[in-house]
Write an enzyme that holds these catalytic residues in place. Structure first.
Site, short mmCIF file in Angstrom:
data_model
loop_
_atom_site.label_atom_id
_atom_site.label_comp_id
_atom_site.label_asym_id
_atom_site.label_seq_id
_atom_site.Cartn_x
_atom_site.Cartn_y
_atom_site.Cartn_z
N PRO A 89 0.80 -1.23 0.00
CA PRO A 89 0.00 0.00 0.00
C PRO A 89 0.83 1.27 0.00
O PRO A 89 0.34 2.34 -0.37
CB PRO A 89 -0.83 -0.12 1.29
CG PRO A 89 -0.82 -1.56 1.64
CD PRO A 89 0.51 -2.08 1.17
N GLU A 116 1.81 -8.36 8.84
CA GLU A 116 1.72 -6.93 9.10
C GLU A 116 2.58 -6.13 8.12
O GLU A 116 2.30 -4.97 7.85
CB GLU A 116 2.16 -6.64 10.54
CG GLU A 116 2.02 -5.19 10.97
CD GLU A 116 0.57 -4.73 10.98
OE1 GLU A 116 0.34 -3.51 10.91
OE2 GLU A 116 -0.34 -5.59 11.08
N ARG A 154 0.33 -8.17 -21.54
CA ARG A 154 -0.47 -7.85 -22.74
C ARG A 154 0.19 -6.80 -23.61
O ARG A 154 -0.16 -6.62 -24.78
CB ARG A 154 -1.88 -7.41 -22.34
CG ARG A 154 -1.95 -6.08 -21.61
CD ARG A 154 -3.34 -5.80 -21.07
NE ARG A 154 -4.35 -5.84 -22.12
CZ ARG A 154 -4.62 -4.80 -22.90
NH1 ARG A 154 -3.93 -3.68 -22.77
NH2 ARG A 154 -5.57 -4.89 -23.82
N ASP A 169 -5.86 1.90 -25.78
CA ASP A 169 -6.49 1.55 -24.52
C ASP A 169 -6.69 2.79 -23.66
O ASP A 169 -5.95 3.77 -23.78
CB ASP A 169 -5.62 0.56 -23.73
CG ASP A 169 -5.71 -0.85 -24.28
OD1 ASP A 169 -6.64 -1.12 -25.06
OD2 ASP A 169 -4.85 -1.68 -23.92
#
Length: 244
Positions: A89, A116, A154, A169
């Site tokens: 994160p 953690e 991709r 895209d």
């Protein structure tokens, strides 16, 4: 491209990596995946990979030894430095531009943590990139790694067949992608835009660019702050705002 994945749950990956485009990329020898259980590189007989944090606190921390051992083994003898990616994160917010950068590399290595967090010495001494796929927390890094791997593979030459398949895209141009239509031309009274049926390639391309700009302004106007619009695009945007 060679992709190594370090994880505590290797059984999570085969179902994703062996389907659809990722499967074909392997069959065509464009990408090679290797999944490694972090426990295999532990130095104790119980294969322990976590321990309590110094200073106390909730949760467990991934130990440095198995990760250092794994990366040392997997990069042994390599002349070129690998991209070693920590999914967490706290990392850089993932984007299409980052996917395009990673697609130029020869070797990617993903570390999927749990518990953690990671012993900080892993970050400080091994990692080249820290990536977050969004401002939320997952149970572990496996799902985030799958997302990144799919978006990178991709982009590799030959994976999608036609290079232009990904050039327009959403986010590749800085804007959202234009709408798509297929047959029938009329369905339950709803019609395909006449421009797409005209056979005029210049008119079609203009329609697509303008609709891409319209969709971006309506759904993600923040993206336009990062783009240098041409004079023609500025005129289109003025028209779009007036129409709305």
């Amino acid at each position: 491209m060679k992709i190594d994945i370090l994880t505590l749950f290797p059984e999570m990956f085969p179902g994703v990596l062996n389907q659809s485009i990722l499967k074909r990329a392997q069959e065509n020898e464009i990408v090679d995946f290797s999944i490694h259980n972090i426990r295999s590189f532990s130095e104790n007989k119980h294969r322990t990979v976590d321990d309590y944090p110094y200073g106390g606190g909730a949760g467990m921390v991934l130990k440095p030894e198995p990760v250092f051992n794994a990366i040392g083994k997997l990069t042994e003898g390599q002349k070129q430095r690998s991209k070693i990616i920590l999914v967490c994160p706290q990392g850089e917010r993932y984007s299409q531009q980052k996917a395009e950068q990673l697609a130029k590399e020869d070797h990617l290595m993903f570390i999927c943590g749990h518990y953690e967090g990671y012993d900080e010495r892993i970050r400080e001494n091994l990692i080249t990139d820290e990536i977050s796929i969004g401002d939320f927390v997952l149970t572990g890094g496996e799902l985030a790694s799958m997302v990144i791997i799919d978006s990178v593979v991709r982009l590799l030459p030959g994976v999608l067949g036609k290079e232009q398949s990904h050039q327009n895209d959403s986010f590749s141009t800085g804007m959202l992608e234009h709408p798509h239509y297929t047959r029938p031309a009329t369905y339950k009274g709803f019609k395909v835009p006449q421009e797409l049926l005209s056979g005029n390639h210049a008119l079609i391309e203009k329609w697509r660019q303008k609709e891409s700009l319209r969709r971006t302004w309506m759904r993600r106007p923040d993206l336009l702050d990062k783009i240098d619009l041409s004079d023609e695009q500025k005129e289109w945007l003025k028209e779009i705002k007036e129409e709305s």
